[in-house]
Design an enzyme around this catalytic site. Structure first.
Site, mmCIF file in Angstrom:
data_model
loop_
_atom_site.group_PDB
_atom_site.id
_atom_site.type_symbol
_atom_site.label_atom_id
_atom_site.label_comp_id
_atom_site.label_asym_id
_atom_site.label_seq_id
_atom_site.Cartn_x
_atom_site.Cartn_y
_atom_site.Cartn_z
ATOM 1 N N GLN A 1 0.820 -1.206 0.000
ATOM 2 C CA GLN A 1 0.000 0.000 0.000
ATOM 3 C C GLN A 1 0.853 1.255 0.000
ATOM 4 O O GLN A 1 0.529 2.246 -0.656
ATOM 5 C CB GLN A 1 -0.945 0.006 1.202
ATOM 6 C CG GLN A 1 -1.934 -1.129 1.203
ATOM 7 C CD GLN A 1 -2.650 -1.273 -0.127
ATOM 8 O OE1 GLN A 1 -3.348 -0.364 -0.571
ATOM 9 N NE2 GLN A 1 -2.474 -2.412 -0.789
ATOM 10 N N HIS B 1 1.857 3.019 -3.302
ATOM 11 C CA HIS B 1 0.895 3.774 -4.113
ATOM 12 C C HIS B 1 1.290 5.243 -4.200
ATOM 13 O O HIS B 1 1.374 5.810 -5.276
ATOM 14 C CB HIS B 1 -0.512 3.646 -3.534
ATOM 15 C CG HIS B 1 -1.236 2.414 -3.970
ATOM 16 N ND1 HIS B 1 -1.652 2.223 -5.261
ATOM 17 C CD2 HIS B 1 -1.630 1.310 -3.287
ATOM 18 C CE1 HIS B 1 -2.268 1.050 -5.359
ATOM 19 N NE2 HIS B 1 -2.263 0.483 -4.177
ATOM 20 N N GLU C 1 -9.474 0.785 5.070
ATOM 21 C CA GLU C 1 -9.864 0.339 3.739
ATOM 22 C C GLU C 1 -9.584 -1.159 3.594
ATOM 23 O O GLU C 1 -10.454 -1.940 3.210
ATOM 24 C CB GLU C 1 -9.082 1.127 2.686
ATOM 25 C CG GLU C 1 -9.346 0.696 1.257
ATOM 26 C CD GLU C 1 -8.420 1.372 0.265
ATOM 27 O OE1 GLU C 1 -8.722 1.329 -0.943
ATOM 28 O OE2 GLU C 1 -7.381 1.925 0.683
ATOM 29 N N HIS C 2 -8.345 -1.567 3.875
ATOM 30 C CA HIS C 2 -7.945 -2.976 3.831
ATOM 31 C C HIS C 2 -7.522 -3.413 5.228
ATOM 32 O O HIS C 2 -6.725 -2.731 5.866
ATOM 33 C CB HIS C 2 -6.748 -3.178 2.892
ATOM 34 C CG HIS C 2 -6.940 -2.644 1.510
ATOM 35 N ND1 HIS C 2 -6.385 -1.453 1.084
ATOM 36 C CD2 HIS C 2 -7.623 -3.138 0.444
ATOM 37 C CE1 HIS C 2 -6.710 -1.238 -0.174
ATOM 38 N NE2 HIS C 2 -7.465 -2.239 -0.592
ATOM 39 N N ASP D 1 -6.679 -7.000 -4.731
ATOM 40 C CA ASP D 1 -6.569 -5.930 -5.718
ATOM 41 C C ASP D 1 -6.814 -6.431 -7.131
ATOM 42 O O ASP D 1 -7.243 -5.661 -8.002
ATOM 43 C CB ASP D 1 -5.179 -5.287 -5.658
ATOM 44 C CG ASP D 1 -5.042 -4.303 -4.510
ATOM 45 O OD1 ASP D 1 -6.077 -3.880 -3.966
ATOM 46 O OD2 ASP D 1 -3.899 -3.979 -4.154
ATOM 47 N N HIS E 1 -53.561 16.776 1.775
ATOM 48 C CA HIS E 1 -53.145 15.385 1.984
ATOM 49 C C HIS E 1 -54.289 14.604 2.634
ATOM 50 O O HIS E 1 -54.624 13.485 2.214
ATOM 51 C CB HIS E 1 -51.921 15.323 2.895
ATOM 52 C CG HIS E 1 -50.622 15.634 2.226
ATOM 53 N ND1 HIS E 1 -50.306 16.871 1.757
ATOM 54 C CD2 HIS E 1 -49.545 14.847 1.953
ATOM 55 C CE1 HIS E 1 -49.095 16.859 1.231
ATOM 56 N NE2 HIS E 1 -48.610 15.631 1.327
#
Length: 441
Positions: free
Chosen positions: A264, A267, A332-333, A366, A425
């Site tokens: 990660q 990235h 996230e992971h 991934d 109504h």
């Protein structure tokens, strides 16, 4: 690289919560100049259509074309790319696509309805979007896996038309991206990028059809444009930097854990890699593995900055405390590199994807595990889910009253509407009330 220092925290320290909060903080505010530039591009494309798209494509991507139609890639060209890439790449893409499709077919929702005793029918009608737009990064940052992860759920959902945009700076085309589009069944592909591509998808031009939802990753200009057009169209999410959190009991090979953290961190410099363990000696061993392996990495400088600025090793008293901290982070992971991952997973409430067991590297998710790799970041897993078929389906309520049902619930609606002061109504409901039954009571 030997001077790399990863933040060390202990859950027992008095300032742990405030220190962790600072570590997790990520500024997603948009630079004023970026915002103004994006708004200008959106307005111009909305006003001038194809002409503006062509101008911005030439300006930003150094790609000159006579018409936007010249920027569309034919289906034949997509299949030419599929047939032209190395066989190993084709087989890998097809295998990954098969797994992604099989997983997402299990998410497909169907319409349903039921009937009350008085004949009233209630239910839900599930329908796919008419058209979805897929943004795919191009040039050097080309991700064929993103094509599969975004297009396949849309096709499984039954979306009528999937329109893909992918920038090709200076005419550089990534053959694997085109091949992935062919495999995923993308309907049309335009070599457009940046905010102008998002604008074309959101508003439509003379050549690019307007879509109902835009999905897919991109740079700060793409993310800002997606944020701006939300409401005109749907979007998947505004994604922050990639994240991984690993909980380990200290019995996994430290080299494995180090490389998972790298996966990660490579990235970008803002990516976040965190390791939690009750074993201090193991944290030391992983740090030693990081120092040993880092010089072998092609993106060593990026990894080093990511780990130094946003990485952390957290020592806890036990795995239960590790789970509590993980839920606080909502990563996230999340890798559960422990002896009994299923038991620990029962304690996890917030995570984009949970990778269970020592042999389950996040990298498999991934590419080819099957579940979607488009996941909530920056703590949004507290209320968000991975991209899926359900993102490309809409739900409409079905309501059909019988005469008896309209009579029965019309009386309830009348009381509630008059309580809110909404006379029309109330009277609308009362017109359906059986006055003869009311008089006989």
């Amino acid at each position: 690289m030997t001077d790399l220092a990863i933040t060390r925290l202990s859950a027992a320290q008095a300032d742990f919560d405030t220190t962790l909060t600072r570590l997790l903080a990520w500024d997603d505010s948009v630079d004023h100049q970026v915002n103004e530039s994006v708004r200008h591009i959106l307005a111009e494309v909305k006003r001038r259509g194809d002409a503006a798209v062509l101008e911005f494509t030439e300006k930003f991507d150094k790609l000159k074309a006579v018409s936007v139609a010249d920027l569309e890639i034919s289906s034949e060209r997509l299949h030419e790319a599929l047939n032209g890439i190395p066989q190993a790449q084709r087989e890998a893409l097809e295998h990954a696509a098969e797994r992604v499709r099989d997983y997402h077919q299990r998410q497909l929702q169907s319409s349903w309805q039921y009937e009350d005793a008085d004949g009233t029918v209630l239910g839900q009608k599930v329908t796919p979007l008419d058209r979805a737009g897929l943004y795919v990064p191009g040039g050097k940052a080309a991700y064929p896996s993103s094509v599969l992860m975004n297009a396949i759920p849309a096709k499984v959902a039954g979306v009528g038309e999937v329109i893909m945009v992918v920038p090709t700076p200076a005419g550089v085309v990534n053959e694997m991206v085109l091949a992935a589009a062919a495999i995923a069944g993308v309907d049309r592909v335009f070599t457009l990028g940046g905010a102008q591509a998002v604008a074309a998808l959101a508003y439509g031009t003379e050549t690019v059809p307007a879509v109902d939802k835009i999905v897919g990753p991109g740079n700060i200009f793409v993310a800002t444009a997606k944020r701006e057009v939300f409401g005109v169209v749907g979007i998947d999410m505004i994604a922050g930097p990639s994240e991984i959190l690993i909980i380990c009991d200290g019995l996994t090979d430290p080299d494995w854990i180090a490389m998972d953290l790298f996966s990660q961190a490579e990235h970008d410099e803002q990516a976040q890699s965190i390791l939690i363990s009750p074993d201090k000696a193991f944290l030391d061993a992983v740090e030693a593995s990081i120092l040993k392996l880092l010089p072998t990495m092609e993106r060593a400088d990026i990894i080093a900055e990511s780990l130094t600025c946003r990485g952390a090793f957290i020592e806890v008293s036990d795995l239960a405390e590790a789970a509590r901290i993980s839920n606080r982070i909502a990563p996230e992971h999340l890798e559960l590199s422990v002896a009994e991952p299923a038991a620990l997973a029962d304690q996890i409430r917030h995570a984009g994807a949970i990778f269970m067991g020592r042999h389950t590297a996040e990298a498999l998710g991934d590419y080819c595990a099957g579940p979607n790799h488009v996941l909530p970041t920056s703590g949004t897993a507290r209320f968000s889910s991975p991209l899926g078929v359900y993102d490309f389906q809409k739900r409409s309520s079905l309501i059909g009253f019988s005469a008896a049902g309209a009579d029965r619930l019309g009386r309830v609606a009348s009381v509630l509407a008059r309580g809110e002061g909404l006379t029309a109504h109330a009277r609308s409901a009362e017109y359906r009330v059986n006055r003869e039954r009311e008089a006989g009571q």
